[in-house]
Design a protein around this motif. Structure first.
Motif, PDB file in Angstrom:
ATOM      1  N   LEU A 116       0.811  -1.136  -0.055  1.00  0.00           N
ATOM      2  CA  LEU A 116       0.168   0.021  -0.047  1.00  0.00           C
ATOM      3  C   LEU A 116       0.816   1.235  -0.010  1.00  0.00           C
ATOM      4  CD1 LEU A 116      -2.747  -0.810   2.617  1.00  0.00           C
ATOM      5  CD2 LEU A 116      -2.688  -1.399   0.187  1.00  0.00           C
ATOM      6  N   ASP A 117       2.084   1.137   0.769  1.00  0.00           N
ATOM      7  CA  ASP A 117       3.148   2.448   0.437  1.00  0.00           C
ATOM      8  C   ASP A 117       4.368   1.857   0.561  1.00  0.00           C
ATOM      9  OD1 ASP A 117       3.373   5.123   0.405  1.00  0.00           O
ATOM     10  OD2 ASP A 117       4.413   4.782   2.503  1.00  0.00           O
ATOM     11  N   GLY A 118       5.176   2.209  -0.165  1.00  0.00           N
ATOM     12  CA  GLY A 118       6.783   1.888  -0.186  1.00  0.00           C
ATOM     13  C   GLY A 118       7.271   0.971  -1.307  1.00  0.00           C
ATOM     14  N   GLN A 119       6.612   0.945  -2.215  1.00  0.00           N
ATOM     15  CA  GLN A 119       6.903   0.059  -3.611  1.00  0.00           C
ATOM     16  C   GLN A 119       8.381   0.623  -4.050  1.00  0.00           C
ATOM     17  OE1 GLN A 119       4.745  -0.265  -6.979  1.00  0.00           O
ATOM     18  NE2 GLN A 119       4.977   2.007  -7.578  1.00  0.00           N
ATOM     19  N   HIS A 120       8.579   1.833  -3.963  1.00  0.00           N
ATOM     20  CA  HIS A 120       9.764   2.239  -4.588  1.00  0.00           C
ATOM     21  C   HIS A 120      11.094   2.071  -3.787  1.00  0.00           C
ATOM     22  CE1 HIS A 120       7.536   4.841  -7.076  1.00  0.00           C
ATOM     23  NE2 HIS A 120       8.619   4.582  -7.944  1.00  0.00           N
ATOM     24  N   ARG A 121      10.869   2.047  -2.174  1.00  0.00           N
ATOM     25  CA  ARG A 121      11.906   1.700  -1.387  1.00  0.00           C
ATOM     26  C   ARG A 121      12.147   0.115  -1.427  1.00  0.00           C
ATOM     27  NH1 ARG A 121       9.177   4.000   3.708  1.00  0.00           N
ATOM     28  NH2 ARG A 121       7.332   4.087   2.225  1.00  0.00           N
ATOM     29  N   ILE A 122      11.029  -0.676  -1.703  1.00  0.00           N
ATOM     30  CA  ILE A 122      11.348  -2.194  -1.879  1.00  0.00           C
ATOM     31  C   ILE A 122      12.044  -2.267  -3.078  1.00  0.00           C
ATOM     32  CG2 ILE A 122      10.072  -4.430  -2.027  1.00  0.00           C
ATOM     33  CD1 ILE A 122       7.904  -3.213  -0.401  1.00  0.00           C
ATOM     34  N   ALA A 123      11.646  -1.722  -4.257  1.00  0.00           N
ATOM     35  CA  ALA A 123      12.458  -1.791  -5.390  1.00  0.00           C
ATOM     36  C   ALA A 123      13.942  -1.519  -5.312  1.00  0.00           C
ATOM     37  CB  ALA A 123      11.584  -1.209  -6.728  1.00  0.00           C
ATOM     38  N   GLY A 124      14.298  -0.303  -4.704  1.00  0.00           N
ATOM     39  CA  GLY A 124      15.489   0.274  -4.777  1.00  0.00           C
ATOM     40  C   GLY A 124      16.412  -0.799  -4.051  1.00  0.00           C
ATOM     41  N   LEU A 125      15.901  -1.567  -2.998  1.00  0.00           N
ATOM     42  CA  LEU A 125      16.558  -2.329  -2.171  1.00  0.00           C
ATOM     43  C   LEU A 125      16.967  -3.709  -2.943  1.00  0.00           C
ATOM     44  CD1 LEU A 125      15.078  -1.993   1.308  1.00  0.00           C
ATOM     45  CD2 LEU A 125      17.413  -1.866   0.892  1.00  0.00           C
ATOM     46  N   ARG A 126      16.413  -4.142  -3.892  1.00  0.00           N
ATOM     47  CA  ARG A 126      16.853  -4.802  -4.915  1.00  0.00           C
ATOM     48  C   ARG A 126      18.437  -4.956  -5.295  1.00  0.00           C
ATOM     49  NH1 ARG A 126      12.000  -4.491  -9.344  1.00  0.00           N
ATOM     50  NH2 ARG A 126      10.181  -5.045  -8.005  1.00  0.00           N
ATOM     51  N   HIS A 127      18.866  -3.760  -5.169  1.00  0.00           N
ATOM     52  CA  HIS A 127      20.206  -3.467  -5.726  1.00  0.00           C
ATOM     53  C   HIS A 127      21.361  -3.322  -4.315  1.00  0.00           C
ATOM     54  CE1 HIS A 127      18.609  -1.965  -9.621  1.00  0.00           C
ATOM     55  NE2 HIS A 127      17.480  -1.346  -8.918  1.00  0.00           N
ATOM     56  N   TYR A 128      20.778  -3.499  -3.305  1.00  0.00           N
ATOM     57  CA  TYR A 128      21.504  -3.545  -2.124  1.00  0.00           C
ATOM     58  C   TYR A 128      22.509  -4.810  -2.209  1.00  0.00           C
ATOM     59  CZ  TYR A 128      22.746  -3.772   3.112  1.00  0.00           C
ATOM     60  OH  TYR A 128      23.374  -3.852   4.040  1.00  0.00           O
ATOM     61  N   ASN A 129      23.696  -4.459  -2.200  1.00  0.00           N
ATOM     62  CA  ASN A 129      24.816  -5.401  -2.385  1.00  0.00           C
ATOM     63  C   ASN A 129      25.704  -5.727  -1.251  1.00  0.00           C
ATOM     64  OD1 ASN A 129      26.476  -3.320  -2.355  1.00  0.00           O
ATOM     65  ND2 ASN A 129      26.432  -3.069  -4.587  1.00  0.00           N
ATOM     66  N   SER A 130      25.204  -5.136  -0.006  1.00  0.00           N
ATOM     67  CA  SER A 130      26.133  -5.626   0.964  1.00  0.00           C
ATOM     68  C   SER A 130      25.730  -6.710   1.888  1.00  0.00           C
ATOM     69  CB  SER A 130      26.074  -4.247   2.078  1.00  0.00           C
ATOM     70  OG  SER A 130      26.873  -4.680   3.252  1.00  0.00           O
ATOM     71  N   HIS A 131      26.474  -7.774   1.439  1.00  0.00           N
ATOM     72  CA  HIS A 131      25.965  -9.132   2.367  1.00  0.00           C
ATOM     73  C   HIS A 131      26.341  -9.305   3.682  1.00  0.00           C
ATOM     74  CE1 HIS A 131      24.831 -10.399  -1.690  1.00  0.00           C
ATOM     75  NE2 HIS A 131      26.139 -10.442  -2.190  1.00  0.00           N
ATOM     76  N   SER A 132      27.361  -8.310   3.966  1.00  0.00           N
ATOM     77  CA  SER A 132      27.693  -8.649   5.463  1.00  0.00           C
ATOM     78  C   SER A 132      26.769  -7.781   6.458  1.00  0.00           C
ATOM     79  CB  SER A 132      29.260  -7.832   5.493  1.00  0.00           C
ATOM     80  OG  SER A 132      29.223  -6.508   5.212  1.00  0.00           O
ATOM     81  N   THR A 133      25.962  -6.915   6.158  1.00  0.00           N
ATOM     82  CA  THR A 133      24.998  -6.152   6.876  1.00  0.00           C
ATOM     83  C   THR A 133      23.577  -6.335   6.490  1.00  0.00           C
ATOM     84  OG1 THR A 133      26.854  -4.307   6.861  1.00  0.00           O
ATOM     85  CG2 THR A 133      24.511  -3.836   7.658  1.00  0.00           C
ATOM     86  N   THR A 134      23.079  -6.675   7.666  1.00  0.00           N
ATOM     87  CA  THR A 134      21.504  -6.787   7.395  1.00  0.00           C
ATOM     88  C   THR A 134      20.804  -5.567   7.241  1.00  0.00           C
ATOM     89  OG1 THR A 134      21.368  -8.677   8.851  1.00  0.00           O
ATOM     90  CG2 THR A 134      19.236  -7.684   8.427  1.00  0.00           C
ATOM     91  N   PHE A 135      19.737  -5.258   6.425  1.00  0.00           N
ATOM     92  CA  PHE A 135      18.896  -4.060   5.937  1.00  0.00           C
ATOM     93  C   PHE A 135      17.686  -4.597   6.205  1.00  0.00           C
ATOM     94  CE2 PHE A 135      19.374  -0.023   3.606  1.00  0.00           C
ATOM     95  CZ  PHE A 135      18.387   0.404   4.152  1.00  0.00           C
ATOM     96  N   GLN A 136      17.052  -4.190   7.610  1.00  0.00           N
ATOM     97  CA  GLN A 136      15.786  -4.513   7.747  1.00  0.00           C
ATOM     98  C   GLN A 136      14.843  -3.338   7.657  1.00  0.00           C
ATOM     99  OE1 GLN A 136      16.132  -5.858  12.019  1.00  0.00           O
ATOM    100  NE2 GLN A 136      15.492  -7.839  11.385  1.00  0.00           N
ATOM    101  N   LEU A 137      13.484  -3.691   7.467  1.00  0.00           N
ATOM    102  CA  LEU A 137      12.625  -2.261   7.299  1.00  0.00           C
ATOM    103  C   LEU A 137      11.435  -2.605   8.187  1.00  0.00           C
ATOM    104  CD1 LEU A 137      12.360  -2.478   3.405  1.00  0.00           C
ATOM    105  CD2 LEU A 137      13.305  -0.801   4.481  1.00  0.00           C
TER     106      LEU A 137
END
Length: 377
Positions: A116-137
């Protein structure tokens, strides 16, 4: 040996109770969230024949690749953060919540939760490439939420924060399971612009986006002008019908006296649940306009204001005077009766230009004054 596939996502969740219902707030890994979510495109069936006419209305705006790319860069910065929550809706079929330990378990499946809100943030996080750090939302989760309520959450957030088209907000009310002035306005707008032979055929931009040059009136403009004669508090009316949607006998009180003169379509709205009567009155009125000034009403020319916002709003202001002049509140005024109102008006087709009637409030007031004075009403 095949790797073990994750079956569910389990995380801590707080239960939050609000007037709209209960939601759950928790934290999810961005990759998990990307897997289970989708941006909804709602399929509608329209028309009154045996053919299925499909209309697609986006609960979320279209994904902007440039915005996704910008967020994709941002999420890889050392201090990237998204403090605001992603809002999703999901069926209880895929969710289990344990109130004793405040744990939520969601099936790990593709596309089971609507964003319902946040699709661009979710799409942008597809490009997150740091495997050493967790990115929670932070995620706000609604379970078994009615489509109307999803629309209200979406429109409330985006109307205030992101300048989403007012016509999109109006259109979302069509999904309401209960009655409301907004739904009535939307339905009448769509009916009049879709029906061949209508004086407003193909003139209203549904969702505010013109599909042809002839669509010169926004849905928002149409709905606002119409609701001025139906309700003084559209949210209160909607709330009444929503609270009483299971009571077939629940009815708003009629208006009388001065209030009926102001909201002269209100009692029809209260009594006539399919809104055909209101649509017919509007049809007949603009049929008379079309007959009086066929070129100015039908042709979309740059300098012509009659079939644009300035002309339409002025005509809708004059509509009140024209309708009330017959002293038959609650009745359908015929085409011929409305035509008789315009017979005394001397304005010519060429008079509806931006020199005589400036676009905006001044032009609206000037045209309304001319219509009222020349008609003798």
């Amino acid at each position: 040996m095949e790797p073990i596939t994750k079956q569910t996502i389990t995380f801590k969740c707080l239960e939050v109770v609000q007037p709209i219902g209960t939601m759950y707030v928790g934290a999810m890994d961005c990759a998990d969230l990307e897997t289970i979510t989708y941006a909804d495109v709602r399929r509608l069936e329209l028309g009154n024949d045996n053919r299925e006419v499909e209309d697609y209305i986006g609960i979320q705006r279209h994904l902007d690749p440039r915005r996704e790319k910008e967020i994709g860069k941002y999420v890889n910065l050392v201090d990237a953060t998204f403090p605001n929550s992603i809002i999703i809706a999901i069926s209880s079929e895929y969710v289990t919540y344990n109130a004793e330990n405040s744990m939520m378990e969601i099936d790990f499946k593709d596309d089971i939760a609507k964003v319902l809100d946040g699709q661009h943030r979710i799409a942008g996080l597809r490009h997150y490439n740091s495997h050493s750090t967790t990115f929670q939302l932070v995620v706000s989760i609604y379970i078994d939420m009615e489509l109307e309520d999803q629309a209200i959450v979406f429109s409330t957030i985006n109307k205030e924060q992101k300048s989403v088209s007012n016509s999109l907000v109006a259109d979302l009310f069509a999904f309401a399971e209960s009655r409301s002035p907004q739904k009535t306005g939307h339905n009448i707008a769509r009916a009049l612009t879709k029906k061949e032979g209508s004086p407003l055929f193909n003139k209203i931009k549904i969702l505010g986006k013109a599909e042809s040059l002839n669509q010169t009136i926004t849905q928002d403009t149409f709905v606002k002008a119409l609701l001025d004669y139906i309700t003084k508090d559209k949210q209160a009316d909607r709330d009444f019908y929503k609270r009483n949607k299971n009571d077939k006998h629940a009815k708003l009180p009629h208006v009388e006296g001065n209030e009926l003169q102001r909201y002269f379509l209100r009692n029809i709205f209260i009594d006539d649940f399919n809104d055909i009567k209101i649509a017919q009155i509007i049809w007949n009125y603009f049929y008379a306009v079309q007959q009086k000034w066929p070129s100015a009403w039908n042709e979309a020319k740059n300098d012509n204001i009659l079939n644009k916002s300035t002309g339409f709003v002025a005509l809708m202001k004059f509509f009140r005077d024209a309708y009330l002049s017959f002293g038959k509140i609650g009745d359908v005024i015929t085409k011929d009766e409305f035509i008789s109102i315009f017979e005394n008006i001397d304005l010519e087709e060429t008079d509806f230009n931006t020199t005589r009637y400036l676009p905006g409030g001044k032009g609206i007031s000037a045209l309304y004054k001319d219509l009222k004075t020349q008609s003798g009403l």
